[in-house]
Design a protein around this motif. Structure first.
Motif, PDB file in Angstrom:
ATOM      1  N   GLY A 136      44.046  12.109   9.878  1.00 17.30           N
ATOM      2  CA  GLY A 136      44.812  11.465   8.833  1.00 17.30           C
ATOM      3  C   GLY A 136      44.064  10.470   7.980  1.00 17.30           C
ATOM      4  O   GLY A 136      43.132  10.817   7.240  1.00 17.30           O
ATOM      5  N   TYR A 151      44.448  19.367   3.437  1.00 15.12           N
ATOM      6  CA  TYR A 151      45.193  19.164   4.699  1.00 15.12           C
ATOM      7  C   TYR A 151      44.339  19.355   5.945  1.00 15.12           C
ATOM      8  O   TYR A 151      44.858  19.413   7.055  1.00 15.12           O
ATOM      9  N   ARG A 153      42.688  17.220   7.306  1.00 15.87           N
ATOM     10  CA  ARG A 153      42.898  16.021   8.116  1.00 15.87           C
ATOM     11  C   ARG A 153      43.989  16.226   9.162  1.00 15.87           C
ATOM     12  O   ARG A 153      43.921  15.656  10.245  1.00 15.87           O
ATOM     13  N   VAL A 154      44.997  17.064   8.834  1.00 17.50           N
ATOM     14  CA  VAL A 154      46.072  17.290   9.814  1.00 17.50           C
ATOM     15  C   VAL A 154      45.532  18.084  11.004  1.00 17.50           C
ATOM     16  O   VAL A 154      45.899  17.836  12.155  1.00 17.50           O
ATOM     17  N   GLY A 157      43.844  15.742  13.112  1.00 15.87           N
ATOM     18  CA  GLY A 157      44.878  14.958  13.796  1.00 15.87           C
ATOM     19  C   GLY A 157      45.343  15.661  15.059  1.00 15.87           C
ATOM     20  O   GLY A 157      45.376  15.089  16.158  1.00 15.87           O
TER      21      GLY A 157
ATOM     22  N   ILE B 257      51.461   7.995  17.135  1.00 15.17           N
ATOM     23  CA  ILE B 257      50.187   8.434  16.566  1.00 15.17           C
ATOM     24  C   ILE B 257      50.294   8.500  15.046  1.00 15.17           C
ATOM     25  O   ILE B 257      49.400   8.109  14.311  1.00 15.17           O
ATOM     26  N   LEU B 261      47.667   6.356  13.314  1.00  9.57           N
ATOM     27  CA  LEU B 261      46.526   7.099  12.771  1.00  9.57           C
ATOM     28  C   LEU B 261      46.868   7.890  11.509  1.00  9.57           C
ATOM     29  O   LEU B 261      45.988   8.538  10.943  1.00  9.57           O
ATOM     30  N   SER B 262      48.145   7.855  11.093  1.00 12.99           N
ATOM     31  CA  SER B 262      48.591   8.675   9.958  1.00 12.99           C
ATOM     32  C   SER B 262      48.117  10.115  10.106  1.00 12.99           C
ATOM     33  O   SER B 262      47.469  10.668   9.230  1.00 12.99           O
ATOM     34  N   VAL B 263      48.448  10.712  11.221  1.00 14.39           N
ATOM     35  CA  VAL B 263      47.983  12.072  11.480  1.00 14.39           C
ATOM     36  C   VAL B 263      48.555  13.053  10.471  1.00 14.39           C
ATOM     37  O   VAL B 263      47.885  13.971  10.026  1.00 14.39           O
ATOM     38  N   GLY B 264      49.797  12.847  10.100  1.00 10.30           N
ATOM     39  CA  GLY B 264      50.367  13.694   9.052  1.00 10.30           C
ATOM     40  C   GLY B 264      51.235  14.832   9.549  1.00 10.30           C
ATOM     41  O   GLY B 264      51.688  15.635   8.744  1.00 10.30           O
ATOM     42  N   ILE B 265      51.488  14.907  10.845  1.00 13.27           N
ATOM     43  CA  ILE B 265      52.282  16.025  11.356  1.00 13.27           C
ATOM     44  C   ILE B 265      53.716  15.967  10.829  1.00 13.27           C
ATOM     45  O   ILE B 265      54.328  16.985  10.533  1.00 13.27           O
ATOM     46  N   MET B 270      51.262  14.331   3.508  1.00 20.58           N
ATOM     47  CA  MET B 270      49.976  14.744   4.068  1.00 20.58           C
ATOM     48  C   MET B 270      50.011  16.193   4.527  1.00 20.58           C
ATOM     49  O   MET B 270      49.102  16.653   5.205  1.00 20.58           O
ATOM     50  N   GLY B 271      51.066  16.889   4.193  1.00 22.96           N
ATOM     51  CA  GLY B 271      51.139  18.293   4.574  1.00 22.96           C
ATOM     52  C   GLY B 271      51.962  18.556   5.808  1.00 22.96           C
ATOM     53  O   GLY B 271      52.039  19.687   6.269  1.00 22.96           O
TER      54      GLY B 271
END
Lengths: 222, 572
Positions: A136, A151, A153-154, A157, B257, B261-265, B270-271
């Motif tokens: 992220g 994306y 980064r995902v 993650g 998380i 961490l801004s994972v984006g899930i 962020m997708g």
């Protein structure tokens, strides 16, 4: 445990006061462990689901982004963990057959494998961190010259979440196995009383099993 | 099955003591009346076997752990209940009175989170269940006593974490922590979700303990079909705890998380997919509402049969329907997402699956009513609560069918109708059953009887107060009052005021419960070993029980509901 054991000399020292027989105690402990194993699998299944949804949303991205993972390191770690599962099984067998020496030896090899796994993991993680292949908000691989799709980064993650949680389980496993090793040194285990070894083994196999799925899904995407 | 394999007549040397009924070959007979013979065998009760604060803090006795859980859960019931009174009082008028919108959001979130994670989920299984499960099975303790104690301390840590959110800026997401708001709000989401995460571990430990205890620790002769229905209900609950809680754990973990961490899930920017969070969350939390209600069903099964002196109607149907509810509960989560953008087909499928839950639930309600029919009903306080339960829970259950209907749900979604339904099931169902169970087992826990009149008045106050509060809210919701608003239009004012007055009455009833129960411990009449003349095993030991529950392992030779006065010549 102790007060009742003194009253009934026929009760072995390891039989807790609330159980009637060793068999009852052993099967209870084993059932409890299997239930715990279920919770572990279910917990990871949530992450696997997240992974599959991500892959379904952005199949091309996952394909390209996963290319940056180190297949050799992952492969080595797979072999190391499989070996450790084998030595763990040998350890349980040794406990069942009253072979305390072999039990201790196999436990040590298993623990050593766990350490090797974590060391390899450490080098993998440091490379990723250096190259900005991070989850992220910290993802900066593009500045490092990588040509990665949107994306990505995902994906990292998910990669760090899954392998990180698995790594935590390996570390816990090292603790559990060390505790079993200390007890083995005190000659606590024998063919009557080995359920703690067996349960630690079940835990270790679960950790191994999760990795068996993680490795192909993350490293060997095709 | 082959229950007479154990010949127990030879063991009669101990028959003078109150709690050994190991000598019956025909069917179990109660120890009614000889409870005062305790003086003959002066073994200390679990309450007095050891003294001092430390003897409680490090105890592995399931009875003491159960009591500690009860005290803790009732404390949080009080805290979250006071928050609810504050909310209702704010809603007495349509304008802002003493809470700002932001404060109101924080208070209802804390009310929900504490009630769900610190009161309802652990109250019946970990509180009452811990106390009665091994006793009902004829075991000396649960299978893993140390894990049991650990689960209590894990629960305490979770409680501290949830309380800490108050210091860290509180929480305004509602107890469901929906993304994307829970990602962007400035409040203490991480501490709160970690608290719920930790509470989940405590719940899993209790669940594992109960499943293993039920499988491995049953007294000789206690087949699955001779287990009290309370055990069946706790068993089904434990299965859900084991299978659903890990998914909540990983969901909350991902949310943490996501925030750190801004994972984006879960973040569309962020997708990620915010609806994924809702799927994850309700995959746990819908089964979790059955974690909350199933033990209540178990209590009601006991109360109704014992206090109407009639063998439970449809024993197997009730037992299996508990497990059926547990199984179906995993396939209905989508009915929380009817308006969250899930496909129409999925909505229709989830709607029908939701109706399926009504079937085993209705089987239970019909069986309870059929048990009452023709029974010799004794209007004791527990029976009053059981009858209150039948009324309120049935309303709660049926309105659940409204909400499960796809088209109706779109109209009622996020209105007070949902609030009313949920409270009818959770308060009118679980809390009423919990109170009834407390009155039923209080003599066993403390060896003291309570004041029946005060108990009945409390049941009446709870019934009146509860219905005044929440029946009104069905109408409010139907007329379009959305939930989670601190202010509202003038046309809703009368009904909101009725609801608020009802909440005050309900609070009076609950305080009366607290008063009668504490008064019973202090100066209640001494209870006999078996004041209700019940047959299940927990009544075959002294009140309060001795430290190791039974002097000799009890032998079970029949149903826990074969009351001695039942005429066996007929069908039942």
């Amino acid at each position: 445990m102790s007060s009742n054991a003194q009253e009934h000399e026929d009760r072995p020292w390891f039989l807790a006061h609330h159980f009637d027989t060793v068999g009852q105690q052993m099967s209870s402990a084993k059932l409890g462990m299997w239930l715990f194993a279920c919770t572990e699998v279910l917990m990871f299944s949530g992450l696997f689901l997240a992974y599959f949804i991500l892959r379904d949303l952005y199949p091309e991205m996952v394909l390209v982004a996963s290319e940056e993972l180190n297949k050799t390191a992952g492969g080595v770690n797979t072999v190391v963990l499989l070996t450790s599962s084998f030595t763990m099984a040998l350890g349980v067998r040794a406990a069942q057959t009253n072979n305390n020496k072999a039990l201790k030896r196999n436990l040590l090899v298993t623990i050593a494998c766990a350490f090797i796994f974590m060391i390899v993991k450490y080098f993998e993680y440091t490379t990723k961190i250096e190259h900005g292949l991070l989850p992220g908000a910290w993802f900066s691989a593009l500045e490092h010259g990588y040509m990665l799709p949107k994306y990505s980064r995902v994906f990292y993650g998910i990669y760090f979440t899954m392998t990180g949680l698995h790594g935590v389980h390996v570390i816990v496993g090292i603790g559990v196995l060390s505790w079993i090793y200390i007890r083995a040194r005190r000659h606590e285990f024998n063919s009557e009383n080995y359920v703690a070894v067996e349960n630690a083994g079940i835990y270790w196999h679960i950790v191994d099993l999760v990795w068996i799925f993680l490795f192909p899904l993350l490293y060997l995407v095709k | 099955m082959s229950d007479d394999s154990k010949k127990t007549d030879e063991k009669a040397e101990d028959s003078a003591s109150t709690d050994v009924v190991a000598t019956k070959t025909e069917k179990p007979v109660t120890t009614d009346g000889d409870g005062h013979a305790e003086g003959v065998a002066p073994e200390k009760s679990y309450l007095t076997a050891s003294r001092g604060v430390m003897s409680w803090l490090v105890t592995v006795d399931h009875k003491r752990i159960g009591l500690m859980y009860l005290v803790a859960t009732m404390f949080f019931f009080l805290v979250a209940g006071l928050l609810a009174i504050a909310l209702r009082t704010e809603l007495f008028t349509g304008q802002q009175d003493f809470m700002s919108a932001a404060t109101y959001n924080k208070v209802f979130t804390l009310h929900g989170a504490i009630m769900v994670f610190l009161f309802i989920i652990p109250s019946v299984p970990a509180g009452i269940g811990n106390f009665v499960l091994p006793l009902m099975l004829g075991a000396k303790d649960v299978a893993f006593p140390k894990l049991n104690l650990l689960s209590f301390y894990v629960y305490c840590i979770a409680a501290v974490m949830l309380i800490l959110t108050l210091v860290l800026g509180s929480l305004d997401t509602g107890w469901t922590f929906y993304t994307p708001y829970s990602k962007s709000t400035g409040t203490a989401v991480i501490m709160a979700t970690m608290g719920a995460f930790v509470a989940g571990f405590s719940s899993i430990l209790t669940g594992v303990n109960f499943v293993v205890t039920t499988h491995k620790m049953r007294a000789p002769g206690m087949t699955w079909n001779r287990m009290p229905l309370m055990i069946w209900a706790l068993y089904a609950t434990a299965l859900i705890q084991i299978m659903a809680t890990p998914v909540l754990a990983i969901t909350l973990f991902l949310l943490v998380i996501e925030r750190t961490l801004s994972v984006g899930i879960f973040d569309p920017a962020m997708g990620g997919d915010p609806a994924l969070y809702q799927h994850f969350f309700w995959f746990y939390s819908h089964p979790a509402v059955y974690i909350m209600i199933l033990p209540g069903f178990g209590i009601i099964s006991e109360l109704i049969t014992v206090h109407s002196r009639k063998h439970i109607f449809g024993y197997r149907a009730i037992a299996i329907s508990s497990v059926a509810i547990a199984v179906i509960s995993f396939f209905v989560w989508g009915h929380h997402l009817f308006v969250s953008g899930q496909s129409e087909l999925a909505g229709i499928v989830f709607s029908f699956l939701t109706f399926a839950v009504a079937v085993p639930t209705a089987i239970k309600v019909f069986s309870w009513v059929a048990t009452l029919y023709g029974g010799s009903i004794r209007y004791t306080t527990p029976m009053w609560y059981a009858i209150v339960f039948l009324w309120t829970f049935t309303i709660g259950g049926l309105t659940g069918v409204y909400l499960g209907t796809l088209s109706v749900n779109v109209h009622l979604h996020d209105t007070y109708f949902v609030v009313a339904h949920f409270h009818y099931v959770m308060v009118g169902g679980t809390v009423v059953a919990f109170l009834g169970g407390l009155y039923h087992w209080w003599p066993k826990m403390f060896g003291r009887m309570y004041n029946e009149t005060a108990g009945k008045i409390s049941a009446l106050l709870v019934f009146i107060g509860f219905n005044t509060t929440f029946l009104t809210q069905f109408f409010l919701g139907h007329q379009g009052m959305p939930r989670r608003y601190y202010a509202y239009l003038p046309e809703y004012e009368v009904m909101h005021q009725v609801s608020t007055v009802g909440a005050w009455i309900l609070a009076c009833g609950l305080f009366l419960v607290l008063f009668t129960l504490i008064h019973a411990i202090k100066s209640g009449e001494r209870a006999t070993a078996n004041p209700w003349a019940a047959v299940s095993l927990e009544w075959r030991t002294a009140s309060p029980p001795i430290e190791h529950n039974f002097h000799a392992t009890p032998q079970v030779t029949g149903s826990p509901y074969d009351f001695p006065e039942i005429d066996k010549s007929g069908k039942h």
